[in-house]
Design an enzyme around this catalytic site. Structure first.
Site, short mmCIF file in Angstrom:
data_model
loop_
_atom_site.label_atom_id
_atom_site.label_comp_id
_atom_site.label_asym_id
_atom_site.label_seq_id
_atom_site.Cartn_x
_atom_site.Cartn_y
_atom_site.Cartn_z
N HIS A 110 0.90 -1.02 0.03
CA HIS A 110 -0.28 0.22 0.19
C HIS A 110 0.51 1.22 0.04
O HIS A 110 1.83 1.50 0.79
CB HIS A 110 -0.78 -0.16 1.48
CG HIS A 110 -2.11 1.35 1.67
ND1 HIS A 110 -3.46 0.73 0.55
CD2 HIS A 110 -1.45 2.30 2.10
CE1 HIS A 110 -3.39 2.70 1.33
NE2 HIS A 110 -2.76 3.15 1.64
N GLU A 144 -10.31 -6.38 6.84
CA GLU A 144 -10.62 -4.92 6.79
C GLU A 144 -9.30 -4.46 6.14
O GLU A 144 -8.48 -4.99 5.92
CB GLU A 144 -10.19 -4.43 8.19
CG GLU A 144 -10.80 -2.56 8.76
CD GLU A 144 -10.57 -2.35 10.05
OE1 GLU A 144 -10.24 -1.49 9.72
OE2 GLU A 144 -10.41 -3.33 10.41
C1 GRF Z 1 0.62 0.87 -6.03
O1 GRF Z 1 1.37 2.46 -5.59
C2 GRF Z 1 0.36 -0.61 -4.83
O2 GRF Z 1 1.07 0.49 -3.62
C3 GRF Z 1 -1.16 0.10 -4.91
O3 GRF Z 1 -1.35 0.29 -6.47
C4 GRF Z 1 -0.01 0.60 -7.64
C5 GRF Z 1 -0.10 -0.81 -8.21
O4 GRF Z 1 1.11 0.08 -8.79
N1 GRF Z 1 -1.75 -0.84 -3.93
P1 GRF Z 1 1.28 -1.00 -9.89
O5 GRF Z 1 0.09 -1.75 -10.78
O6 GRF Z 1 2.56 -1.80 -8.83
O7 GRF Z 1 2.70 -0.53 -10.46
#
Ligand code: GRF
Length: 217
Positions: A110, A144
């Site tokens: 995240h 969650e």
């Molecule tokens: C990333 O910023 C990740 O942290 C979030 O969604 C985005 C996905 O980017 N969960 P990618 O598809 O890996 O380039």
């Protein structure tokens, strides 16, 4: 060798970082498959070009029946002998049925320092709030959203002239380093969850190297 699936919905830059890491000699995990709920995910084409097995499990035919979808996903993962699932920009909320079925074998990245700024449009919110630092978090997934034991984080400064795009790029650069590092730790069997906290043996402060049960007061 830990058998890993990566779940994506879009660009797949984290998937690419994970795949590249596993291709290095001696890396303790292999990517068994990349699965997307979105047939048009750009990451799928990259995975195919790089000879990674891909599958599309479109959520749309399942309508509101999240559990039916998750049962199909679960079967697909088990058919591929998957031992760990890495969510990498997978834009589906997972129910507690799935998160319990894969408890402590399901991780997510995240782009904020959780528990701050869960959800979407994170970089805008970080800037609007005036936070001085942001970053990324890899965590085990619980039902969650954007919640669960934190495995690792990387922090970056938020600069005065940042917009969402420049901040996202700084965070993403760190995501691409952090996620493969965490995957290696998990594959080496160094990551344990005890009472909803994660302990990594051989990394960090001395107390994190102890058996968590010994550190309990
Ligand atoms: C990333 O910023 C990740 O942290 C979030 O969604 C985005 C996905 O980017 N969960 P990618 O598809 O890996 O380039």
């Amino acid at each position: 060798m830990l058998n890993v699936a990566i779940l994506i919905s879009g660009r797949g830059s984290n998937m690419e970082a994970l795949v590249r890491a596993t291709q290095k000699p001696g890396f303790p995990a292999r990517i068994a498959c990349v699965i997307s709920n979105n047939p048009d995910a750009a990451g799928l084409a990259w995975a195919k070009e790089n000879s990674i097995e891909t599958a599309v499990l479109d959520h749309r035919p399942y309508g509101q029946d999240r559990q039916k979808y998750e049962q199909a996903l679960d079967a697909l993962l088990k058919n591929h002998g998957v031992q760990l699932v890495c969510l990498a920009g997978f834009m589906r909320l997972l129910t507690s049925w799935f998160t319990e079925e894969w408890r402590d074998r399901l991780v997510n990245i995240h782009p904020s320092l959780l528990p701050a700024f869960p959800g979407l449009h994170i970089h805008e919110k970080v800037i609007d709030y005036g936070a001085r630092f942001s970053g990324c978090t890899v965590h085990f997934v619980r039902a969650e959203m954007d919640h669960g034991p934190i495995i690792a984080q990387a922090a970056v400064p938020v600069l005065g002239d940042d917009d969402a795009e420049t901040l996202a790029a700084r965070v993403l650069e760190n995501e691409h380093k952090l996620y493969p590092q965490v995957l290696a730790w998990i594959a080496e069997g160094r990551v344990n969850v005890y009472q909803e906290r994660t302990f990594i043996t051989g990394v960090g402060a001395p107390e994190s190297q102890m058996n968590p049960q010994e550190t309990e007061k």
